[in-house]
Every structure is written in structure tokens, then in C-alpha cells.
Scaffold this active site. Structure first.
Site, PDB file in Angstrom:
ATOM      1  N   HIS A  33       0.826  -1.211   0.000  1.00 44.92           N
ATOM      2  CA  HIS A  33       0.000   0.000   0.000  1.00 44.92           C
ATOM      3  C   HIS A  33       0.863   1.265   0.000  1.00 44.92           C
ATOM      4  O   HIS A  33       1.891   1.316   0.666  1.00 44.92           O
ATOM      5  CB  HIS A  33      -0.896  -0.027   1.243  1.00 44.92           C
ATOM      6  CG  HIS A  33      -1.620   1.243   1.535  1.00 44.92           C
ATOM      7  ND1 HIS A  33      -2.326   1.932   0.584  1.00 44.92           N
ATOM      8  CD2 HIS A  33      -1.754   1.935   2.684  1.00 44.92           C
ATOM      9  CE1 HIS A  33      -2.872   2.994   1.142  1.00 44.92           C
ATOM     10  NE2 HIS A  33      -2.538   3.021   2.415  1.00 44.92           N
ATOM     11  N   CYS A  71      -1.094   2.873   7.494  1.00 46.17           N
ATOM     12  CA  CYS A  71      -0.590   1.569   7.091  1.00 46.17           C
ATOM     13  C   CYS A  71      -0.150   0.853   8.355  1.00 46.17           C
ATOM     14  O   CYS A  71      -0.443   1.319   9.467  1.00 46.17           O
ATOM     15  CB  CYS A  71       0.548   1.706   6.078  1.00 46.17           C
ATOM     16  SG  CYS A  71       1.954   2.682   6.660  1.00 46.17           S
ATOM     17  N   LYS A 124      11.423  -4.146  -0.447  1.00 47.32           N
ATOM     18  CA  LYS A 124      12.552  -4.058  -1.379  1.00 47.32           C
ATOM     19  C   LYS A 124      13.231  -5.395  -1.612  1.00 47.32           C
ATOM     20  O   LYS A 124      13.848  -5.619  -2.640  1.00 47.32           O
ATOM     21  CB  LYS A 124      13.565  -3.023  -0.887  1.00 47.32           C
ATOM     22  CG  LYS A 124      14.225  -3.383   0.439  1.00 47.32           C
ATOM     23  CD  LYS A 124      15.269  -2.363   0.873  1.00 47.32           C
ATOM     24  CE  LYS A 124      14.659  -1.050   1.253  1.00 47.32           C
ATOM     25  NZ  LYS A 124      13.831  -1.145   2.488  1.00 47.32           N
ATOM     26  N   LYS A 144       6.133  12.489  -0.890  1.00 42.66           N
ATOM     27  CA  LYS A 144       5.699  11.494   0.092  1.00 42.66           C
ATOM     28  C   LYS A 144       6.728  11.352   1.213  1.00 42.66           C
ATOM     29  O   LYS A 144       7.933  11.278   0.948  1.00 42.66           O
ATOM     30  CB  LYS A 144       5.505  10.136  -0.597  1.00 42.66           C
ATOM     31  CG  LYS A 144       5.111   9.004   0.352  1.00 42.66           C
ATOM     32  CD  LYS A 144       5.058   7.684  -0.409  1.00 42.66           C
ATOM     33  CE  LYS A 144       4.920   6.501   0.533  1.00 42.66           C
ATOM     34  NZ  LYS A 144       4.976   5.213  -0.184  1.00 42.66           N
ATOM     35  N   THR A 148       4.753   3.520  -3.531  1.00 39.89           N
ATOM     36  CA  THR A 148       6.205   3.507  -3.750  1.00 39.89           C
ATOM     37  C   THR A 148       6.943   2.898  -2.562  1.00 39.89           C
ATOM     38  O   THR A 148       6.474   2.958  -1.418  1.00 39.89           O
ATOM     39  CB  THR A 148       6.738   4.935  -3.961  1.00 39.89           C
ATOM     40  OG1 THR A 148       6.247   5.791  -2.906  1.00 39.89           O
ATOM     41  CG2 THR A 148       6.318   5.495  -5.311  1.00 39.89           C
ATOM     42  N   ARG A 149       8.125   2.344  -2.846  1.00 39.45           N
ATOM     43  CA  ARG A 149       9.051   1.877  -1.825  1.00 39.45           C
ATOM     44  C   ARG A 149      10.477   2.182  -2.281  1.00 39.45           C
ATOM     45  O   ARG A 149      10.757   2.248  -3.482  1.00 39.45           O
ATOM     46  CB  ARG A 149       8.926   0.359  -1.594  1.00 39.45           C
ATOM     47  CG  ARG A 149       7.607  -0.090  -1.017  1.00 39.45           C
ATOM     48  CD  ARG A 149       7.397   0.391   0.408  1.00 39.45           C
ATOM     49  NE  ARG A 149       6.174  -0.137   0.978  1.00 39.45           N
ATOM     50  CZ  ARG A 149       4.974   0.406   0.834  1.00 39.45           C
ATOM     51  NH1 ARG A 149       4.836   1.503   0.106  1.00 39.45           N
ATOM     52  NH2 ARG A 149       3.908  -0.132   1.403  1.00 39.45           N
ATOM     53  N   HIS A 187       9.577   6.279  10.324  1.00 40.86           N
ATOM     54  CA  HIS A 187       9.851   4.853  10.490  1.00 40.86           C
ATOM     55  C   HIS A 187       9.722   4.414  11.951  1.00 40.86           C
ATOM     56  O   HIS A 187       9.259   3.304  12.228  1.00 40.86           O
ATOM     57  CB  HIS A 187      11.255   4.527   9.979  1.00 40.86           C
ATOM     58  CG  HIS A 187      11.623   3.079  10.083  1.00 40.86           C
ATOM     59  ND1 HIS A 187      10.986   2.098   9.349  1.00 40.86           N
ATOM     60  CD2 HIS A 187      12.549   2.438  10.855  1.00 40.86           C
ATOM     61  CE1 HIS A 187      11.517   0.921   9.643  1.00 40.86           C
ATOM     62  NE2 HIS A 187      12.460   1.097  10.560  1.00 40.86           N
TER      63      HIS A 187
END
Length: 373
Positions: free
Chosen positions: A43, A311, A342, A262, A46-47, A266
Site C-alpha cells: 500500500h 498503514c 525491497k 511522500k 512507492t518503496r 519509520h
């Protein structure tokens, strides 16, 4: 059925694709949702993909292999799945994360440029940094596009002759007998196989308990947001980034295709129960305030909020992955703690190799369940 995969999110799809390429096994793929969707680890559009890895040297081999596999997929998907914009890892050079980034680059001979604050601000004008901060820039890193990836993997599985796919299977019970594992859906349907891979995100803990397995996982509510931003934040002049400092640990992306700038945090977040609905963005003052702490101090061209979203992280106590054969024939792939996407194709490949050969690949050795016992 030879192998059942319960949970067809990012990791489930990656594992299924690796097994489908091998072609010698009948594979069942089960999920209650049809990806891509807003329920899983993909979701948010992008990563980041980076190889000089601040989370530890044990990740570098997987990251290198994943980077190669992403580039291969990029060549086969219309519009691509990877933007090579680089990633800047920013913070005080004495921070453990930054030290490990530099160390992993040195040990593995990875391209990485250390920039002073002034040099970083000259190269990336969107940043306003303190004089003590540094940027470790990895030029071959960049941004992955999650939905084209998920769509490509799903299309590949749906056209594979040895894969059976069910995206309406809400699995509520797992059972085991001497010969097979059985996954039972809420509507009473069931599927059995000699081996089962459990990669169902927040549902892993409860389903593992059905088989007597206790998995040390926490579910954490997180937020991400997209902001208006000026021309300094386009991919032509702004890379992906990680930032670690006194205000927290952050990650972010340039404004791709005018979707907005964005950013997410973390660390932090709220612990939630496995079945608890995630409170919508803005429920807590820190949802926005934590992000503004970074943008207002260090990103002068970032403006008004466009959109916020929630998320989740499924997190282990040490925030490293959990990939193991929890009991004979039952494999778990979980606890990716917000940084697993990733690695997905490399993890799928490695776990597929384990299932086919019976030998645990060396790159998965650090992620055992035994370390929590």
C-alpha cells in the site's frame, strides 16, 4: 497440491512466482483480498530500494540480489517498476544507522558518496541541513512502484499452469495431520498440501497459534502522507531518502508524476491488536505533527498536506525478519517491520530454493525463529 501459500501479498506473490518458474510443483495461492489493495505491505504506491544498508550487514546480499531482480522485472513491464533516482541517507555521521550504511558500502564495495551538509544542499537544493549532518548518497538506488509490480506478479501467476489462485479465501483455521496441512476458509472450503507457507501479514500470529506456534510479532499503526512541493522535489533533482536524527527516523520520495512529495516516519506509531481497525489519518495529533517536524525544519519547499493514509508494520522484537521452517513442512515469512518490500524477489527466490532443495540458503540464516527462544 504440493505447496500452499496462505497470504498472497508482497511476499506470498514473490514466493509463488519463484516456485512457478521452477515449474515442478503444484502450488495453491490463497488470500481473502485481490491484490493490489490497501490492506497489505504494498500500500502507498512507492518503496525505496537501497543496497548500502543501515539495518545491518546481513541484509546486503539479499539487497544486491533483489536490486538485480527488480531491474530485470523493470525491463518486462510497460512503464517500468524502478526509478533510478538514488537514495540519500542523511543524519549525524555518528548515528549507528549512518555508520552501518558506510560500513556496508566499504565491506561490499558499493558505490556511495559522502557529502557534507553544504555539498548535499548544493546537490539537492530541497534540503536544509544542520552543519553537523552528512548525506551518504547511493546513486544506483531508487524508487520502486508497488502496484505495477504486484500486477505483474499476479498476471504471471494467473497464466501459470501449475498455480491455482483463490483471492476470496478468508483462511480462519490451519490443521495438520501426518501427511498434510489443511487451510480452512470462513465459508468452509479447504485446501491441503504437504507443505504450507504462512505469509499472511497480521493474520500470521493467530493462524500460527492454531498449530501451537507462538510467533513474537507486534502490529504497529503507522502513517504516510503526500504534500505539495515546489520544483526542487522532482526526480530530476531530489532522490529518495532516509533521515535519522533527534526528531526521529524518516523516509521519503520525490514528487513522482505529480503525485506529491511522500514522507513517513519509520519509528514511533501505535501498537494495535491483530483484529483492531486502524484509526484513520489525523486521529492522533502526531499523525501530521511528526511529519511536519521534518518538513518544517529540513525541507523548505514542501507545502500543504495533500493526502494522509494509514498503514501498518508487522514487527519482530529486534525488527529483523522472521523467515523459517517453524515446524516440519510449515514455513513462516513475516515480521518484515516496514522494510521488507525491497527484498521481496530475493526472499521469494531464496525461500523457493529452500522448499525445492531442502537446504536453507545462507542469506536466510539470520532470520530464524530460534533467536527468540
Amino acid at each position: 497440491m504440493d505447496i500452499l501459500i496462505v497470504g498472497a501479498g508482497t511476499m506470498g506473490l514473490a514466493i509463488a512466482n519463484a516456485l512457478a518458474v521452477e515449474g515442478q510443483h503444484r502450488i495453491g495461492v490463497l488470500d481473502r483480498c485481490a491484490p493490489p489493495h490497501r490492506e497489505g505491505a504494498h500500500h502507498g504506491h512507492t518503496r525505496l530500494i537501497r543496497v548500502a544498508y543501515g539495518e545491518g550487514d546481513q541484509y546486503v546480499r539479499l539487497a544486491r540480489r533483489a536490486h538485480t531482480l527488480w531491474q530485470t522485472l523493470d525491463q518486462h513491464v510497460d512503464g517500468g517498476v524502478f526509478h533510478r533516482v538514488g537514495v540519500a541517507n542523511i543524519g549525524d555521521p555518528e548515528q549507528p544507522f549512518l555508520r552501518e550504511v558506510a560500513n556496508s558500502a566499504r565491506l561490499h564495495d558499493l558505490p556511495l558518496t559522502c557529502l557534507s551538509a553544504d555539498a548535499a544542499m548544493h546537490r539537492f537544493p530541497g534540503w536544509r541541513l544542520d552543519t553537523s549532518q552528512r548525506a551518504y548518497f547511493e546513486p544506483d538506488a531508487g524508487v520502486l512502484l508497488t502496484e505495477p509490480i504486484i500486477n505483474a506478479w499476479r498476471h504471471s501467476l494467473e497464466t501459470s499452469r501449475n498455480v491455482t489462485w483463490h483471492d476470496d479465501a478468508d483462511i480462519v483455521q490451519l490443521e495438520r495431520n501426518a501427511k498434510a496441512y489443511t487451510a480452512i476458509a470462513r465459508d468452509g472450503r479447504h485446501w491441503s498440501a504437504e507443505r504450507l507457507i504462512l505469509s499472511a501479514g497480521r493474520a500470521v500470529t493467530g493462524l500460527g497459534t492454531k498449530l501451537g506456534i507462538q510467533l513474537p510479532l507486534q502490529r504497529v499503526r503507522k502513517v504516510i502522507a503526500w504534500f505539495d512541493a515546489d520544483s526542487r522535489y522532482t526526480p530530476l533533482c531530489f532522490p529518495g531518502f532516509s533521515f535519522t536524527g533527534r526528531i526521529g527516523d524518516y523516509y521519503g520520495f520525490p514528487d513522482l508524476d505529480d503525485q506529491g512529495f511522500k514522507v513517513g516516519r519509520h519509528d514511533g506509531g501505535q501498537l494495535v491488536d491483530a483484529d483492531e481497525p486502524l484509526a484513520e489519518f489525523g486521529t492522533y495529533p502526531e499523525d501530521l505533527n511528526d511529519l511536519l517536524a521534518l518538513t518544517s525544519r529540513h525541507l523548505p519547499g514542501v507545502g500543504a498536506l495533500r493526502e494522509g493514509a494509514v498503514c501498518e508494520y508487522i514487527r519482530t522484537p529486534d525488527e529483523d525478519f522472521l523467515i523459517d521452517e517453524a515446524m516440519s513442512g510449515l514455513f513462516v515469512a513475516c515480521g518484515f517491520s516496514g522494510h521488507g518490500f525491497k527484498f521481496a524477489p530475493a526472499i521469494g527466490e531464496a525461500l523457493g530454493h529452500w522448499l525445492i532443495t531442502g537446504e536453507r540458503p545462507a542469506e536466510l540464516a539470520p532470520f530464524t525463529l530460534e533467536r527468540f527462544r
